[in-house]
Design a protein around this motif. Structure first.
Motif, PDB file in Angstrom:
ATOM      1  N   ASN A  27       0.838  -1.212   0.000  1.00 52.27           N
ATOM      2  CA  ASN A  27       0.000   0.000   0.000  1.00 52.27           C
ATOM      3  C   ASN A  27       0.871   1.260   0.000  1.00 52.27           C
ATOM      4  O   ASN A  27       0.637   2.198   0.755  1.00 52.27           O
ATOM      5  CB  ASN A  27      -0.942   0.016   1.208  1.00 52.27           C
ATOM      6  CG  ASN A  27      -2.059   1.043   1.059  1.00 52.27           C
ATOM      7  OD1 ASN A  27      -2.374   1.475  -0.048  1.00 52.27           O
ATOM      8  ND2 ASN A  27      -2.636   1.443   2.172  1.00 52.27           N
ATOM      9  N   THR A  37       2.633   8.683  -3.477  1.00 55.23           N
ATOM     10  CA  THR A  37       2.870   7.658  -2.463  1.00 55.23           C
ATOM     11  C   THR A  37       2.343   8.060  -1.091  1.00 55.23           C
ATOM     12  O   THR A  37       2.140   9.231  -0.786  1.00 55.23           O
ATOM     13  CB  THR A  37       4.369   7.319  -2.375  1.00 55.23           C
ATOM     14  OG1 THR A  37       5.132   8.526  -2.309  1.00 55.23           O
ATOM     15  CG2 THR A  37       4.796   6.521  -3.597  1.00 55.23           C
ATOM     16  N   ASN A  38       2.151   7.066  -0.258  1.00 50.97           N
ATOM     17  CA  ASN A  38       1.449   7.157   1.013  1.00 50.97           C
ATOM     18  C   ASN A  38       2.229   7.943   2.066  1.00 50.97           C
ATOM     19  O   ASN A  38       3.469   8.009   2.030  1.00 50.97           O
ATOM     20  CB  ASN A  38       1.180   5.736   1.531  1.00 50.97           C
ATOM     21  CG  ASN A  38      -0.107   5.633   2.324  1.00 50.97           C
ATOM     22  OD1 ASN A  38      -0.666   6.624   2.770  1.00 50.97           O
ATOM     23  ND2 ASN A  38      -0.577   4.406   2.507  1.00 50.97           N
ATOM     24  N   GLY A  97       5.528   5.813   2.431  1.00 51.20           N
ATOM     25  CA  GLY A  97       5.164   5.253   1.148  1.00 51.20           C
ATOM     26  C   GLY A  97       6.273   5.404   0.130  1.00 51.20           C
ATOM     27  O   GLY A  97       6.483   4.527  -0.725  1.00 51.20           O
ATOM     28  N   HIS A 151      -2.416   6.620   6.431  1.00 55.91           N
ATOM     29  CA  HIS A 151      -3.141   7.724   5.803  1.00 55.91           C
ATOM     30  C   HIS A 151      -4.609   7.706   6.245  1.00 55.91           C
ATOM     31  O   HIS A 151      -5.216   6.641   6.347  1.00 55.91           O
ATOM     32  CB  HIS A 151      -3.039   7.582   4.283  1.00 55.91           C
ATOM     33  CG  HIS A 151      -3.463   8.782   3.516  1.00 55.91           C
ATOM     34  ND1 HIS A 151      -4.785   9.136   3.337  1.00 55.91           N
ATOM     35  CD2 HIS A 151      -2.737   9.715   2.847  1.00 55.91           C
ATOM     36  CE1 HIS A 151      -4.858  10.230   2.603  1.00 55.91           C
ATOM     37  NE2 HIS A 151      -3.622  10.608   2.290  1.00 55.91           N
ATOM     38  N   PHE A 174      -6.356   6.419   2.810  1.00 53.35           N
ATOM     39  CA  PHE A 174      -5.804   5.275   2.074  1.00 53.35           C
ATOM     40  C   PHE A 174      -5.350   4.131   2.975  1.00 53.35           C
ATOM     41  O   PHE A 174      -5.069   3.033   2.493  1.00 53.35           O
ATOM     42  CB  PHE A 174      -4.616   5.719   1.215  1.00 53.35           C
ATOM     43  CG  PHE A 174      -4.950   6.811   0.242  1.00 53.35           C
ATOM     44  CD1 PHE A 174      -6.072   6.712  -0.576  1.00 53.35           C
ATOM     45  CD2 PHE A 174      -4.166   7.948   0.160  1.00 53.35           C
ATOM     46  CE1 PHE A 174      -6.387   7.716  -1.470  1.00 53.35           C
ATOM     47  CE2 PHE A 174      -4.480   8.964  -0.737  1.00 53.35           C
ATOM     48  CZ  PHE A 174      -5.596   8.852  -1.551  1.00 53.35           C
ATOM     49  N   VAL A 234      -0.584   5.311  -3.810  1.00 48.54           N
ATOM     50  CA  VAL A 234      -1.999   5.546  -3.502  1.00 48.54           C
ATOM     51  C   VAL A 234      -2.762   6.208  -4.637  1.00 48.54           C
ATOM     52  O   VAL A 234      -3.994   6.188  -4.642  1.00 48.54           O
ATOM     53  CB  VAL A 234      -2.148   6.376  -2.206  1.00 48.54           C
ATOM     54  CG1 VAL A 234      -1.650   5.584  -1.005  1.00 48.54           C
ATOM     55  CG2 VAL A 234      -1.410   7.716  -2.309  1.00 48.54           C
ATOM     56  N   ALA A 242       0.573   1.910   5.180  1.00 50.71           N
ATOM     57  CA  ALA A 242       1.626   1.334   4.341  1.00 50.71           C
ATOM     58  C   ALA A 242       2.426   0.340   5.162  1.00 50.71           C
ATOM     59  O   ALA A 242       2.598   0.508   6.374  1.00 50.71           O
ATOM     60  CB  ALA A 242       2.547   2.425   3.801  1.00 50.71           C
ATOM     61  N   CYS A 260       3.225   5.258   8.985  1.00 49.91           N
ATOM     62  CA  CYS A 260       2.622   5.702   7.731  1.00 49.91           C
ATOM     63  C   CYS A 260       1.208   5.154   7.612  1.00 49.91           C
ATOM     64  O   CYS A 260       0.994   4.081   7.054  1.00 49.91           O
ATOM     65  CB  CYS A 260       3.485   5.253   6.544  1.00 49.91           C
ATOM     66  SG  CYS A 260       2.958   5.945   4.969  1.00 49.91           S
TER      67      CYS A 260
END
Length: 487
Positions: free
Chosen positions: A42, A123-124, A158, A136, A139, A45, A142, A134
């Motif tokens: 993940n 990216t996350n 991310g 989000h 989202f 995103v 990660a 990390c």
């Protein structure tokens, strides 16, 4: 030709310019890997797939006309979702901006594109880009490609995970308290926190004031120092990073400080540092143990007061005055970051005059660091007291050698005080823990000596003979799933 997703950005740039592979083929290889592997980590995103394909096709057509756009011609890259991207969703990790699409690119994104790069996606990062994990708000979390039950770090988590997983060869991150350095360390990639040269633009929604004017910087992240040179050349608009002569090992004078702020590192990190010192000495470097070049407590306090004052200035009006201001810092922030909140709360209550006094203290601190580099070329420290830790609630205790410690303790003393002077810091992958988690080291240099730092970093990297690629991700079966937005 090796698997294109295992190639460095520099290798891809060379292959594309030599017409051994097309930019379209390179992009497709990475998009295919994102489709296969991103559900487990993940990291990516938002995708920019259709526009990236058009850009890659244009790059190939330009080469057919013998036109080279720049050092990144046709090379795909991703950027932390903190940076504005024109026509492509940018959330800034703030729930209110979950579907926000900026009208303009951040200056750093513009430079990477002007150097010929192909923006592949975003990216996350954690909520408001402020955590060493990390997760989000929209989202989700990660994961670290080396151990999915561990964090990839934050806030550029991310970014580091995408690099380590082979989803992207080059990334753009940002750092105020280790946000480039900690994820690079946790994921076994390289990162540059560059010399601070002015306020960081393009990382806030256009309707919010940019009150964070100091300490925050943008920098490249990659799998090799050579790739950092390529990315930094694009970001700085100078080829100095590429053309800087790599110094002979015997010319490098390296000071090493094994711990900062009275927080000892774990045995794995101690071993990696010892092995690195031995390798550099064997390569001819002069390496000696030295104390930190500044009072760590004073530097920590300087960092915290500047951050506390500037972050508070960006809060809604009712939260900028007591008693609600105290509730923010001694309530919410303390629940997340413990002792760090008390330090920053002192900054939140500063008068404008006292704030400027702290900036003067910071300038003196920077002078002290530069004076240290009259005698030393490089200063090496750990990035954190431990490798990547398992996912947990922000603020939950961590452990050093099995001893429970406050959440911020293994990380903050190594990253906050060292950010305060504003000098460049390279995070260099250096080894692994006994259970295989990556461990990196911070390499510091004189203010403005970014190109020289990267050139020296190439020498240190070669002496270590260490690689953190590939990760075990390909062997991990995962049922994780994530839906990517974009075109």
């Amino acid at each position: 030709m090796p698997d294109l997703t295992s190639c460095s950005a520099a290798e891809l740039a060379r292959h594309i310019r030599a017409r051994e592979v097309s930019a379209v083929e390179v992009l497709k290889a990475h998009l295919d890997r994102i489709e296969r592997q991103n559900p487990a980590v993940n990291a990516v995103v938002t995708l920019n797939a259709e526009r990236a394909r058009a850009r890659a096709e244009a790059a190939d057509a330009a080469l057919a006309r013998d036109e080279v756009w720049g050092p990144l011609h046709g090379v795909p890259f991703t950027v932390k979702d903190q940076f504005s991207t024109a026509g492509l969703r940018t959330t800034y990790a703030l729930p209110h901006y979950a579907d926000f699409v900026p009208a303009a690119d951040a200056p750093q994104v513009v430079r990477l594109k002007e150097a010929g790069g192909v923006l592949m996606g975003k990216t996350n990062l954690p909520l408001a880009a402020y955590d060493w994990q990390c997760d989000h708000p929209n989202f989700g979390r990660a994961n670290n490609p080396w151990a999915l039950d561990c964090t990839p770090g934050g806030s550029s988590g991310g970014s580091a995970a995408a690099l380590a997983a082979g989803l992207s060869p080059l990334e753009l991150g940002a750092d105020v308290a280790g946000s480039i350095r900690v994820p690079s360390h946790f994921c076994g990639v390289a990162g540059l926190r560059p010399t601070e040269t002015g306020p960081l633009r393009g990382i806030r929604p256009p309707d919010r004031p940019a009150t964070v004017r100091h300490i925050a910087v943008a920098g490249p992240m990659a799998r090799t120092v050579e790739d950092l040179q390529l990315g930094w050349a694009a970001l700085s608009g100078s080829t100095d990073a590429i053309d800087a002569p790599t110094p002979p090992a015997e010319a490098l004078r390296i000071a090493v400080t094994p711990e900062l702020g009275g927080v000892p590192v774990d045995t794995d990190t101690q071993r990696v540092l010892r092995d690195a010192v031995a390798a550099w000495r064997a390569a001819g470097c002069e390496v000696k143990r030295r104390p930190a070049p500044f009072d760590v407590e004073d530097a920590f306090d300087t960092w915290a007061r500047i951050q506390g004052f500037e972050l508070t200035a960006g809060l809604p009006a009712p939260l900028r005055t007591t008693p609600l201001r105290q509730l923010v810092w001694q309530g919410y922030v303390r629940s997340q970051y413990g002792f760090l909140a008390g330090r920053m709360a002192k900054g939140a209550g500063l008068s404008p005059r006292a704030y400027f006094d702290v900036l003067d203290r910071r300038a003196s601190l920077a002078d002290t660091v530069d004076a240290f580099f009259d005698d030393w070329d490089l200063w090496v420290t750990p990035v954190a007291a431990t490798p990547a830790f398992t996912h947990r609630r922000t603020g939950a205790d961590l452990a050093i050698e099995g001893v429970s410690v406050p959440y911020a303790l293994p990380i903050a003393p190594y990253n906050c005080p060292t950010a305060a002077p504003g000098h460049p810091i390279l995070t260099l992958p250096a080894g692994r823990s006994a259970d295989g988690r990556p461990i990196g080291l911070q390499v510091h240099a004189r203010h403005g000596a970014d190109a020289a730092l990267l050139a020296a970093g190439r020498r240190l990297e070669a002496a270590l003979e260490y690689t953190s690629w590939p990760t075990p991700l390909d062997a991990i079966a995962s049922s994780h799933c994530v839906t990517l937005g974009g075109d």
